[in-house]
Enzyme design. Structure first.
Site, PDB file in Angstrom:
ATOM      1  N   LYS A  44      -1.986  -2.638   8.093  1.00  9.66           N
ATOM      2  CA  LYS A  44      -3.120  -2.123   8.847  1.00  9.66           C
ATOM      3  C   LYS A  44      -3.215  -2.810  10.198  1.00  9.66           C
ATOM      4  O   LYS A  44      -2.980  -4.008  10.319  1.00  9.66           O
ATOM      5  CB  LYS A  44      -4.424  -2.342   8.062  1.00  9.66           C
ATOM      6  CG  LYS A  44      -4.556  -1.462   6.826  1.00  9.66           C
ATOM      7  CD  LYS A  44      -5.912  -1.651   6.167  1.00  9.66           C
ATOM      8  CE  LYS A  44      -6.103  -0.706   5.004  1.00  9.66           C
ATOM      9  NZ  LYS A  44      -7.430  -0.871   4.350  1.00  9.66           N
TER      10      LYS A  44
ATOM     11  N   TYR B  15      -9.344 -10.569  -7.115  1.00 12.17           N
ATOM     12  CA  TYR B  15      -8.378 -10.642  -8.202  1.00 12.17           C
ATOM     13  C   TYR B  15      -8.505 -11.920  -9.017  1.00 12.17           C
ATOM     14  O   TYR B  15      -7.989 -11.989 -10.130  1.00 12.17           O
ATOM     15  CB  TYR B  15      -6.955 -10.517  -7.645  1.00 12.17           C
ATOM     16  CG  TYR B  15      -6.710  -9.177  -6.997  1.00 12.17           C
ATOM     17  CD1 TYR B  15      -6.515  -8.040  -7.762  1.00 12.17           C
ATOM     18  CD2 TYR B  15      -6.701  -9.041  -5.606  1.00 12.17           C
ATOM     19  CE1 TYR B  15      -6.311  -6.807  -7.174  1.00 12.17           C
ATOM     20  CE2 TYR B  15      -6.489  -7.814  -5.014  1.00 12.17           C
ATOM     21  CZ  TYR B  15      -6.306  -6.698  -5.802  1.00 12.17           C
ATOM     22  OH  TYR B  15      -6.114  -5.481  -5.218  1.00 12.17           O
TER      23      TYR B  15
ATOM     24  N   HIS C 131      -2.071   2.945  -6.041  1.00 14.71           N
ATOM     25  CA  HIS C 131      -2.722   1.682  -5.674  1.00 14.71           C
ATOM     26  C   HIS C 131      -2.845   0.741  -6.869  1.00 14.71           C
ATOM     27  O   HIS C 131      -3.001  -0.466  -6.694  1.00 14.71           O
ATOM     28  CB  HIS C 131      -4.105   1.954  -5.075  1.00 14.71           C
ATOM     29  CG  HIS C 131      -4.553   0.889  -4.123  1.00 14.71           C
ATOM     30  ND1 HIS C 131      -3.941   0.656  -2.908  1.00 14.71           N
ATOM     31  CD2 HIS C 131      -5.555  -0.033  -4.210  1.00 14.71           C
ATOM     32  CE1 HIS C 131      -4.552  -0.349  -2.289  1.00 14.71           C
ATOM     33  NE2 HIS C 131      -5.511  -0.782  -3.060  1.00 14.71           N
TER      34      HIS C 131
ATOM     35  N   ARG D  97       0.862  -1.171   0.000  1.00 21.56           N
ATOM     36  CA  ARG D  97       0.000   0.000   0.000  1.00 21.56           C
ATOM     37  C   ARG D  97       0.906   1.230   0.000  1.00 21.56           C
ATOM     38  O   ARG D  97       2.031   1.180   0.514  1.00 21.56           O
ATOM     39  CB  ARG D  97      -0.905   0.027   1.227  1.00 21.56           C
ATOM     40  CG  ARG D  97      -1.830  -1.170   1.370  1.00 21.56           C
ATOM     41  CD  ARG D  97      -2.626  -1.078   2.658  1.00 21.56           C
ATOM     42  NE  ARG D  97      -3.555  -2.198   2.819  1.00 21.56           N
ATOM     43  CZ  ARG D  97      -3.279  -3.311   3.490  1.00 21.56           C
ATOM     44  NH1 ARG D  97      -2.090  -3.444   4.061  1.00 21.56           N
ATOM     45  NH2 ARG D  97      -4.170  -4.280   3.592  1.00 21.56           N
TER      46      ARG D  97
ATOM     47  N   HIS E 279      -4.048  -9.121   3.481  1.00 16.53           N
ATOM     48  CA  HIS E 279      -5.498  -9.133   3.625  1.00 16.53           C
ATOM     49  C   HIS E 279      -5.891 -10.037   4.789  1.00 16.53           C
ATOM     50  O   HIS E 279      -5.464 -11.199   4.854  1.00 16.53           O
ATOM     51  CB  HIS E 279      -6.180  -9.651   2.351  1.00 16.53           C
ATOM     52  CG  HIS E 279      -6.127  -8.683   1.211  1.00 16.53           C
ATOM     53  ND1 HIS E 279      -6.304  -9.066  -0.105  1.00 16.53           N
ATOM     54  CD2 HIS E 279      -5.941  -7.342   1.191  1.00 16.53           C
ATOM     55  CE1 HIS E 279      -6.219  -8.001  -0.884  1.00 16.53           C
ATOM     56  NE2 HIS E 279      -6.005  -6.948  -0.116  1.00 16.53           N
TER      57      HIS E 279
ATOM     58  N   ARG F 158      -0.361  -2.013  -6.732  1.00 17.71           N
ATOM     59  CA  ARG F 158      -0.733  -3.125  -5.838  1.00 17.71           C
ATOM     60  C   ARG F 158      -1.698  -4.071  -6.558  1.00 17.71           C
ATOM     61  O   ARG F 158      -1.580  -5.298  -6.439  1.00 17.71           O
ATOM     62  CB  ARG F 158      -1.361  -2.550  -4.573  1.00 17.71           C
ATOM     63  CG  ARG F 158      -1.775  -3.564  -3.519  1.00 17.71           C
ATOM     64  CD  ARG F 158      -2.104  -2.816  -2.236  1.00 17.71           C
ATOM     65  NE  ARG F 158      -2.944  -3.559  -1.319  1.00 17.71           N
ATOM     66  CZ  ARG F 158      -2.489  -4.387  -0.381  1.00 17.71           C
ATOM     67  NH1 ARG F 158      -1.196  -4.602  -0.266  1.00 17.71           N
ATOM     68  NH2 ARG F 158      -3.327  -4.996   0.439  1.00 17.71           N
TER      69      ARG F 158
END
Length: 328
Positions: free
Chosen positions: A184, A305, A270, A160, A296, A273
């Site tokens: 995150k 994806y 982004h 990110r 994730h 990514r």
């Protein structure tokens, strides 16, 4: 407002301020949210607070009619379904805090559901377009070496943009060819660095060290035990003023290099990514491995994806199978 909302207490504004502040502090301490995520939560809850204040709703009067009315208000204001879902998630988080603190006895959003919406497939670049973008960067100067290294790491490791600009030298192990990423919620993950990214990063760091050494006077060298530009906890990517690179700075640099070619001019940080994940899956990578490298928490996010990968497979099938286009 479609549903009439009646309030008993008229001056609940201060209470809302206090409760939302407490909730955000708790999210920071317990959830380990990044500053960007915390700001987004704050904006969403501020909007909800303004709605409640406008209709004179105190925190202890929050019920299903109020939350439903707020969602209808978002729809009237033409918020996208994805944005409505995000706002509802923020409100649900606040409600959980109100339940735990005894402000509410029942969850007013427990049975609320938003209609399903199809997620738009992210736009990506092909491998040749990535090469076009890389070739557009002038690596004869330190700025170009930095931007080339950032782009290679962003695309080669799937970071990110917030993770990229926050990267520090002690998170990069050139010998082991890995980068330790803080994602995150403060979650740590290890991502391999490919050959191209490794070469670009090594070239940039060497040039940066040389430039920093040349800028130091002889007297400065005598009084400093180490070059400040290469301390282990230094930011991996610096501006020309020696400050850590910012999200906005990388966006501007990327758009500058891409602006010369319409095929890549639309790109955002982004996008790199998205390209990382898509190209790995098209190459046959395991979905779980891609999930791990992307950081994730839910594999359903990574599965987005696979739709792109299936599109690629259909194109390959139509192009090369002798019966693919045969009429029934």
């Amino acid at each position: 407002m479609a549903h009439e909302v009646v309030a008993v207490q008229r001056n609940g504004g201060v209470e809302w301020d206090q409760l939302i502040d407490q909730h955000l502090v708790r999210q920071t301490v317990e959830g380990g949210l990044s500053r960007n995520s915390l700001d987004a939560y704050g904006r969403d809850l501020s909007d909800f607070q303004q709605f409640c204040r406008a209709h004179q709703i105190a925190p202890n009067e929050l019920d299903m009619r109020v939350v439903t009315a707020y969602l209808e208000n978002l729809a009237v204001r033409e918020f996208a379904v994805a944005s409505q879902r995000r706002r509802l998630a923020a409100v649900r988080g606040l409600i959980r805090n109100l339940l735990e603190s005894g402000v509410l006895e029942h969850d007013p959003a427990r049975n609320l559901k938003l209609r399903r919406h199809s997620r738009a497939l992210p736009r990506t670049l092909g491998a040749k377009e990535i090469e076009l973008l890389l070739d557009a960067i002038d690596i004869s100067k330190l700025r170009g070496l930095r931007d080339r290294a950032m782009l290679e790491i962003a695309y080669g490791c799937g970071l990110r943009v917030s993770e990229l600009v926050a990267l520090r030298l002690n998170q990069i192990d050139l010998a082991a060819k890995v980068v330790i990423v803080l994602g995150k919620g403060g979650k740590e993950r290890i991502v391999p660095i490919g050959g191209a990214a490794l070469r670009a990063l090594t070239a940039y760091l060497a040039a940066r060290h040389k430039a920093a050494q040349s800028q130091l006077s002889a007297s400065c060298r005598r009084h400093r035990s180490a070059d400040p530009a290469v301390r282990p906890n230094s930011a991996a990517f610096l501006t020309r003023l020696g400050r850590p690179m910012t999200r906005q700075g990388f966006f501007k640099a990327l758009k500058g290099w891409a602006s010369g070619d319409d095929r890549v001019a639309w790109i955002s940080p982004h996008t790199l990514r998205h390209c990382f994940a898509t190209h790995l899956l098209e190459g046959g990578a395991d979905l779980r491995a891609v999930q791990e490298m992307l950081g994730h928490s839910d594999i359903s996010t990574t599965q987005l994806y696979t739709h792109l990968s299936r599109t690629h497979l259909r194109k390959v099938h139509r192009a090369y199978h002798p019966r693919a286009l045969a009429k029934c």
